[in-house]
Design an enzyme around this catalytic site. Structure first.
Site, PDB file in Angstrom:
ATOM      1  N   ASP A   1       0.853  -1.190   0.000  1.00  0.00           N
ATOM      2  CA  ASP A   1       0.000   0.000   0.000  1.00  0.00           C
ATOM      3  C   ASP A   1       0.893   1.246   0.000  1.00  0.00           C
ATOM      4  O   ASP A   1       1.642   1.478   0.955  1.00  0.00           O
ATOM      5  CB  ASP A   1      -0.899  -0.030   1.245  1.00  0.00           C
ATOM      6  CG  ASP A   1      -2.085   0.910   1.110  1.00  0.00           C
ATOM      7  OD1 ASP A   1      -2.165   1.626   0.101  1.00  0.00           O
ATOM      8  OD2 ASP A   1      -2.923   0.909   2.016  1.00  0.00           O
ATOM      9  N   HIS A 101     -10.435  -2.795   1.101  1.00  0.00           N
ATOM     10  CA  HIS A 101     -10.781  -1.487   0.519  1.00  0.00           C
ATOM     11  C   HIS A 101     -11.614  -1.584  -0.751  1.00  0.00           C
ATOM     12  O   HIS A 101     -11.550  -0.717  -1.625  1.00  0.00           O
ATOM     13  CB  HIS A 101      -9.522  -0.650   0.269  1.00  0.00           C
ATOM     14  CG  HIS A 101      -9.775   0.814   0.501  1.00  0.00           C
ATOM     15  ND1 HIS A 101      -8.847   1.797   0.249  1.00  0.00           N
ATOM     16  CD2 HIS A 101     -10.878   1.464   0.984  1.00  0.00           C
ATOM     17  CE1 HIS A 101      -9.349   2.977   0.558  1.00  0.00           C
ATOM     18  NE2 HIS A 101     -10.580   2.799   1.005  1.00  0.00           N
ATOM     19  N   HIS A 180       1.731   2.449   3.969  1.00  0.00           N
ATOM     20  CA  HIS A 180       0.696   3.477   4.112  1.00  0.00           C
ATOM     21  C   HIS A 180       0.784   4.097   5.508  1.00  0.00           C
ATOM     22  O   HIS A 180       1.061   3.406   6.485  1.00  0.00           O
ATOM     23  CB  HIS A 180      -0.684   2.845   3.897  1.00  0.00           C
ATOM     24  CG  HIS A 180      -1.799   3.822   3.707  1.00  0.00           C
ATOM     25  ND1 HIS A 180      -2.334   4.548   4.753  1.00  0.00           N
ATOM     26  CD2 HIS A 180      -2.497   4.186   2.594  1.00  0.00           C
ATOM     27  CE1 HIS A 180      -3.312   5.310   4.294  1.00  0.00           C
ATOM     28  NE2 HIS A 180      -3.434   5.111   2.988  1.00  0.00           N
ATOM     29  N   ASP A 233       0.048  -0.705  -5.112  1.00  0.00           N
ATOM     30  CA  ASP A 233      -1.234  -0.281  -5.679  1.00  0.00           C
ATOM     31  C   ASP A 233      -1.169   1.103  -6.309  1.00  0.00           C
ATOM     32  O   ASP A 233      -2.005   1.456  -7.133  1.00  0.00           O
ATOM     33  CB  ASP A 233      -2.344  -0.322  -4.621  1.00  0.00           C
ATOM     34  CG  ASP A 233      -2.065   0.571  -3.414  1.00  0.00           C
ATOM     35  OD1 ASP A 233      -0.933   1.084  -3.290  1.00  0.00           O
ATOM     36  OD2 ASP A 233      -2.974   0.739  -2.577  1.00  0.00           O
ATOM     37  N   LYS A 249       1.609   9.803  -5.148  1.00  0.00           N
ATOM     38  CA  LYS A 249       0.244   9.341  -4.955  1.00  0.00           C
ATOM     39  C   LYS A 249      -0.742  10.504  -5.153  1.00  0.00           C
ATOM     40  O   LYS A 249      -0.456  11.637  -4.770  1.00  0.00           O
ATOM     41  CB  LYS A 249       0.099   8.776  -3.542  1.00  0.00           C
ATOM     42  CG  LYS A 249      -1.304   8.315  -3.196  1.00  0.00           C
ATOM     43  CD  LYS A 249      -1.401   7.833  -1.768  1.00  0.00           C
ATOM     44  CE  LYS A 249      -2.806   7.395  -1.424  1.00  0.00           C
ATOM     45  NZ  LYS A 249      -2.917   6.867  -0.048  1.00  0.00           N
TER      46      LYS A 249
END
Length: 272
Positions: A1, A101, A180, A233, A249
């Protein structure tokens, strides 16, 4: 992540700021993809595409679900066919461990999408409430996030061992929360003398997890029958490395969409 293109040595910049010897070895023994692009620079749509093979505008997941923001009606529709559902038709055992998610309401949970079992946090680890879910039940609240990389890894090894013992082919989707935010590493990897280096600690523990999975595959002597993919991801948030790519991101430049990817299967995928 949120693992950046430059967070793993061998991708992006010549000298990565982080250590990941197991991933470097995995890449040298398999294939390193240096042009892997995800469809969106954030979580849920990329994960829906990963599991269905369909673009977000086709699979219907174009936003991130977020319980603390009241975004509850977003999720992967029942009619979408995941890789887990496809393999269930071939009598595979299937497990989803870690971040989901793809919907946190009952209609969207992992066991509705072809997974026999689930353990993890149903959304990002900075969304509330932070609850560990096993199948459909809360088993830990609040979650001690320093333990989750280790806990997910232990469950993954247990799943492989159980299905090896019954000679059952298996599909494991191991979706780690780290790196993350908020970052958290276990005591074995947290460096007390350099507390500002938490991102590096998290990467080292993530790398350890990959090493444990590959070691278990070898112990079970199924490495020639097991295809392993590693990827992120989307691009990194603050603190991660894009390897010199523009953006990050949430941005549609390469830094947000281009991710490190490795494929490994000795005897099938040539080394290097």
């Amino acid at each position: 992540d949120d693992l950046g293109y430059g967070d793993i040595p061998g991708f992006g910049l010549e000298n990565s700021p982080y250590e990941a010897p197991n991933l470097v070895r995995m890449a040298s023994q398999g294939m390193k993809f240096t042009r892997c692009y995800v469809p969106t620079p954030y979580c849920a749509p990329s994960r829906a595409t990963l599991l269905t093979g369909r673009y977000p505008f086709r699979n219907g997941v174009v936003h991130n679900p977020a319980p603390d923001a009241g975004i509850n009606s977003v999720g992967l529709p029942d009619e979408e066919i995941t890789i887990a559902e496809a393999l269930k038709s071939k009598e595979y055992a299937t497990s989803c461990i870690g971040k989901w998610h793809l919907g946190h309401l009952s209609d969207y949970l992992p066991r509705r999408q072809g997974f026999d079992e689930y353990l993890g946090i149903l959304y990002s680890n900075d969304m509330y409430p932070v609850q560990m879910i096993e199948n459909e039940q809360v088993v830990e609240y609040p979650v001690i996030q320093a333990n989750i990389t280790k806990k997910y890894t232990e469950r993954a090894l247990d799943f492989m061992e159980r299905n090896y013992q019954t000679d059952t082919p298996f599909f494991l989707y191991l979706a780690h929360a780290m790196p993350h935010k908020p970052l958290a590493a276990s005591e074995d990897f947290y460096t007390h003398d350099t507390p500002d280096d938490l991102y590096a600690d998290v990467i080292r523990e993530l790398d350890w997890s990959v090493g444990e999975v590959l070691k278990k595959i070898r112990e079970l002597r199924i490495e020639r029958d097991t295809l392993v993919f590693f990827l992120s991801d989307n691009g990194p948030w603050y603190g991660g490395s894009t390897g010199g790519l523009r953006g990050m991101k949430a941005r549609t430049w390469d830094g947000g969409l281009r991710v490190p990817m490795i494929a490994w299967q000795p005897g099938t995928i040539p080394a290097g």
